[in-house]
Design a protein around this motif. Structure first.
Motif, PDB file in Angstrom:
ATOM      1  N   VAL A   1       0.866  -1.180   0.000  1.00  0.00           N
ATOM      2  CA  VAL A   1       0.000   0.000   0.000  1.00  0.00           C
ATOM      3  C   VAL A   1       0.904   1.232   0.000  1.00  0.00           C
ATOM      4  CG1 VAL A   1      -1.864   1.247   1.146  1.00  0.00           C
ATOM      5  CG2 VAL A   1      -1.791  -1.255   1.224  1.00  0.00           C
ATOM      6  N   LEU A   2       0.693   2.128  -0.974  1.00  0.00           N
ATOM      7  CA  LEU A   2       1.556   3.297  -1.145  1.00  0.00           C
ATOM      8  C   LEU A   2       0.758   4.569  -0.911  1.00  0.00           C
ATOM      9  CD1 LEU A   2       3.406   2.291  -4.444  1.00  0.00           C
ATOM     10  CD2 LEU A   2       4.161   1.901  -2.096  1.00  0.00           C
ATOM     11  N   ALA A   3       1.394   5.530  -0.260  1.00  0.00           N
ATOM     12  CA  ALA A   3       0.865   6.888  -0.133  1.00  0.00           C
ATOM     13  C   ALA A   3       1.836   7.805  -0.875  1.00  0.00           C
ATOM     14  CB  ALA A   3       0.729   7.299   1.331  1.00  0.00           C
ATOM     15  N   LEU A   4       1.408   8.333  -1.999  1.00  0.00           N
ATOM     16  CA  LEU A   4       2.267   9.132  -2.861  1.00  0.00           C
ATOM     17  C   LEU A   4       2.196  10.599  -2.473  1.00  0.00           C
ATOM     18  CD1 LEU A   4       1.397   7.521  -6.321  1.00  0.00           C
ATOM     19  CD2 LEU A   4       3.198   6.871  -4.715  1.00  0.00           C
ATOM     20  N   HIS A   5       3.261  11.318  -2.791  1.00  0.00           N
ATOM     21  CA  HIS A   5       3.265  12.760  -2.588  1.00  0.00           C
ATOM     22  C   HIS A   5       2.247  13.426  -3.509  1.00  0.00           C
ATOM     23  CE1 HIS A   5       6.718  13.013   0.123  1.00  0.00           C
ATOM     24  NE2 HIS A   5       7.313  12.106  -0.625  1.00  0.00           N
ATOM     25  N   SER A   6       1.793  14.595  -3.103  1.00  0.00           N
ATOM     26  CA  SER A   6       0.782  15.305  -3.883  1.00  0.00           C
ATOM     27  C   SER A   6       1.340  15.661  -5.261  1.00  0.00           C
ATOM     28  CB  SER A   6       0.356  16.576  -3.144  1.00  0.00           C
ATOM     29  OG  SER A   6      -0.577  17.295  -3.900  1.00  0.00           O
ATOM     30  N   GLY A   7       0.593  15.292  -6.299  1.00  0.00           N
ATOM     31  CA  GLY A   7       0.995  15.602  -7.657  1.00  0.00           C
ATOM     32  C   GLY A   7       2.006  14.639  -8.252  1.00  0.00           C
ATOM     33  N   ARG A   8       2.377  13.577  -7.544  1.00  0.00           N
ATOM     34  CA  ARG A   8       3.332  12.592  -8.059  1.00  0.00           C
ATOM     35  C   ARG A   8       2.593  11.326  -8.487  1.00  0.00           C
ATOM     36  NH1 ARG A   8       8.537  13.540  -6.037  1.00  0.00           N
ATOM     37  NH2 ARG A   8       8.800  15.782  -5.712  1.00  0.00           N
ATOM     38  N   PHE A   9       3.213  10.549  -9.355  1.00  0.00           N
ATOM     39  CA  PHE A   9       2.642   9.284  -9.790  1.00  0.00           C
ATOM     40  C   PHE A   9       3.784   8.369 -10.201  1.00  0.00           C
ATOM     41  CE2 PHE A   9       2.968  12.000 -13.449  1.00  0.00           C
ATOM     42  CZ  PHE A   9       3.481  11.174 -14.434  1.00  0.00           C
ATOM     43  N   LEU A  10       3.475   7.086 -10.276  1.00  0.00           N
ATOM     44  CA  LEU A  10       4.449   6.060 -10.650  1.00  0.00           C
ATOM     45  C   LEU A  10       4.104   5.540 -12.039  1.00  0.00           C
ATOM     46  CD1 LEU A  10       4.613   4.017  -7.306  1.00  0.00           C
ATOM     47  CD2 LEU A  10       6.297   5.645  -8.140  1.00  0.00           C
ATOM     48  N   ASP A  11       5.120   5.384 -12.866  1.00  0.00           N
ATOM     49  CA  ASP A  11       4.871   4.819 -14.194  1.00  0.00           C
ATOM     50  C   ASP A  11       4.942   3.291 -14.134  1.00  0.00           C
ATOM     51  OD1 ASP A  11       7.539   4.341 -13.871  1.00  0.00           O
ATOM     52  OD2 ASP A  11       8.213   5.778 -15.375  1.00  0.00           O
ATOM     53  N   GLU A  12       4.691   2.668 -15.265  1.00  0.00           N
ATOM     54  CA  GLU A  12       4.594   1.206 -15.308  1.00  0.00           C
ATOM     55  C   GLU A  12       5.922   0.533 -14.987  1.00  0.00           C
ATOM     56  OE1 GLU A  12       2.316  -2.159 -15.610  1.00  0.00           O
ATOM     57  OE2 GLU A  12       1.654  -0.084 -15.786  1.00  0.00           O
ATOM     58  N   SER A  13       7.020   1.130 -15.447  1.00  0.00           N
ATOM     59  CA  SER A  13       8.325   0.521 -15.188  1.00  0.00           C
ATOM     60  C   SER A  13       8.667   0.544 -13.702  1.00  0.00           C
ATOM     61  CB  SER A  13       9.404   1.247 -15.994  1.00  0.00           C
ATOM     62  OG  SER A  13       9.459   2.622 -15.630  1.00  0.00           O
TER      63      SER A  13
END
Length: 625
Positions: free
Chosen positions: A194-206
């Motif tokens: 379970v991840l909590a990301l920073h505001s405005g950030r996202f993870l790509d598929e790689s």
């Protein structure tokens, strides 16, 4: 050179006069302070200290606030409590930001505090790792050891995942089944992240794929498909091959479609913007792409026609002949006899006799000619190669099936003769040219069924959001700074006008004029004396007193006139002294300039004499000369 020389006497005299004036004022101020009483001195000292305290508080208030820098931000509550306790033990002042999101300490102590807290293992980021195994107690059961190992592994994986810049917080759950002696009953471990990301950030598929491989590689016998990754909003981030296969979607394909559409839209904007101007064109492109890949093998046969060249594969020719005997001749015993063997023709005869032998042979066998017949057979077989074509056709993957483009251009911007902005729509010919440019830029194909729509519609300009003046950050800061300066000046002015000035410069005591005092004294004396006399004596006494009053007023006026004349004479004397002093300074300056000019002239006329004089002076100044 004489004109450019600055007289040292004038400069030194002016500086000396200014210095003497300052010294005199300072001396007068110190004498005035000394003449004050003890209570007045205390009041004056307290006022000065109050002004200095207010000045220091106003000037250094913001600076002291700015000196505090962030020590740790976004810490867990448990870690925050431990950090505050450690800072209190280290006697380090601290503050909280609004909302308690960060802990701040003075700037010079930030690095030292971080190092000292790191030595204590703070902050722990809300998760623990393999440090759980450092304090194992004697007699701990195997179950507890296994649980502690699993907790430590989960914590270490969470810390490693949090090292990614986009991840704010991570939690890892491992489901490790117990081992079984039977292979058919063995279950593979699984993991959930379970991840909590920073505001405005996202993870790509790689990055998500790398994260799943990281977790699966850290646990024995765990495959990447057994790792589920989701964000704090409940969105599934990890790839799901079974779901993708059922739905037919692929992230790479969707990304390729998006990139293709964006590329075509950028090409359209790049070719139209020089005509319409920047930010005056909007282009949207929809691309239909066929990702199916077809492989087909074809084998084609066609007949060999006579004009075509044909290749012979094999050829066979058979020729045979044999005599056929039948019954013939005269019926009787002679004809019932078996046929005689054929006689061999005469060979090796001379050429002159071959003809006679050939003619004689039929004669010899004449009796059998009617009974013998020869048969012949001839066969020819030719096999040709079959005309065959074999093709292996493999269709391209990701071919474009159809492209649709919608383009909106704003009106032409310009200015009239008065300099006012104007908005003019494009003409039909211009729109036609723009349409053709868009088609060329996108690679329009009529056979493919592409469509292009170009429209000239004026854009709607949204009015800018007006921030009230009282909510503008810049205005608020300016008002705060101005209020601080005004408050400081008001405090200093009040203290100076109310306390300092009355003490150092008390208001002059209004002494009544001598003529007024004389009139007041005369009126009081006359009233007292006239009240005790009779009416006849009262009038006589009043006249005498009036004469005495007039005489004393005249004496007073004469004395004032004498004082005024003395003051005027003193002012004239001072002015004459000032003029004499200026005249003397001018004479000295003139004499100095004349002497300087004479010396320069003398040196220019006879430099050898001057050099000899300087040599004598140097010789006299030498010790022991």
């Amino acid at each position: 050179m004489a004109d450019s020389t600055v007289p040292q006497g004038a400069t030194s005299g002016k500086a000396g006069a200014d210095l003497s004036t300052l010294v005199g004022r300072a001396r007068a101020l110190s004498e005035r302070v000394k003449s004050l009483g003890m209570l007045q001195r205390l009041i004056l000292g307290a006022s000065v200290v109050l002004v200095l305290a207010v000045l220091i508080a106003v000037l250094l208030g913001d600076r002291s606030r700015d000196d505090y820098k962030v020590l740790f931000s976004n810490v867990a509550e448990r870690d925050g409590a431990a950090i505050i306790a450690a800072l209190q033990q280290m006697n380090v002042p601290y503050r909280f930001t609004e909302g308690g999101g960060a802990i701040m300490v003075p700037g010079p102590l930030v690095n030292e505090s971080r190092l000292r807290l790191a030595g204590q293992g703070l902050p722990k980021d809300g998760s623990v790792g393999f440090e759980l195994l450092e304090n194992q107690r004697l007699g701990t059961s195997q179950f507890v050891e296994q649980i502690n190992y699993q907790r430590g592994l989960e914590g270490e994986l969470a810390k490693t995942i949090q090292s990614i810049s986009q991840v704010k917080q991570a939690r890892v759950h491992l489901a490790i089944p117990k081992g079984s002696a039977f292979s058919r009953d063995e279950q593979r471990p699984t993991a959930s992240v379970v991840l909590a990301l920073h505001s405005g950030r996202f993870l790509d598929e790689s990055q998500i794929t790398a994260m799943t491989n990281l977790v699966s590689s850290s646990v024995p016998q765990m495959s990447p498909q057994s790792v589920t990754v989701m964000d704090s909003d409940g969105n599934l981030l990890s790839p799901n091959p079974s779901r993708q296969g059922a739905v037919g979607l692929d992230a790479a394909q969707l990304k390729y479609v998006s990139e293709t559409e964006s590329t075509i839209a950028r090409r359209i904007s790049a070719i139209v913007e020089p005509v319409t101007g920047r930010d005056n064109v909007r282009a949207q492109v929809s691309v239909e792409i066929d990702f199916t890949q077809i492989e087909r093998a074809e084998e084609t046969f066609k007949p060999n026609s006579p004009p075509d060249q044909s290749a012979i594969r094999s050829q066979q020719s058979v020729e045979s002949s044999s005599p056929l005997n039948t019954a013939g001749g005269i019926p009787g015993a002679l004809s019932n006899q078996p046929p005689q063997p054929a006689q061999t023709p005469i060979e090796n005869l001379p050429p002159t006799q071959q003809g006679a032998g050939a003619a004689a042979a039929p004669a010899v066998n004449a009796g059998m000619a009617a009974q013998v017949t020869n048969t012949a057979r001839k066969e020819s077989t030719t096999n040709y190669e079959v005309d065959r074509a074999v093709q292996l056709i493999k269709g391209a993957r990701g071919s474009i099936k159809r492209v649709s483009a919608a383009v909106i251009v704003n009106n032409k911007k310009g200015q009239d003769k008065g300099g006012k902005p104007t908005s003019t729509p494009f003409t039909p010919d211009e729109l036609k040219q723009i349409n053709q440019m868009v088609r060329d830029a996108m690679g329009y194909s009529e056979a493919r069924g592409d469509s292009v729509s170009v429209s000239n519609i004026p854009f709607t300009v949204e009015p800018p959001e007006e921030v009230p003046l009282w909510r503008d950050g810049g205005v608020i800061e300016v008002v705060k700074a101005t209020l601080k300066v005004v408050l400081l000046l008001a405090i200093v002015g009040i203290v100076f006008l109310v306390v300092v000035k009355p003490l150092l410069y008390p208001p002059p005591v209004t002494v009544p004029d001598e003529a007024q005092q004389l009139d007041e004294q005369f009126d009081e004396k006359m009233k007292m004396e006239l009240a005790m006399l009779s009416p006849q004596a009262r009038e006589k006494r009043r006249l005498e007193m009036e004469l005495d009053k007039e005489r004393r007023r005249m004496e007073l006026e004469e004395r004032q006139m004498a004082e005024d004349e003395a003051r005027v004479r003193a002012e004239e004397d001072r002015r004459r002294e000032e003029e004499d002093r200026k005249r003397m300074e001018e004479d000295k300056q003139r004499e100095y300039e004349e002497l300087l000019a004479y010396a320069k002239d003398y040196v220019s006329r006879d430099a050898a004499v001057v050099a000899a004089v300087f040599k004598d002076w140097l010789r006299e100044q030498k010790p022991g000369a």
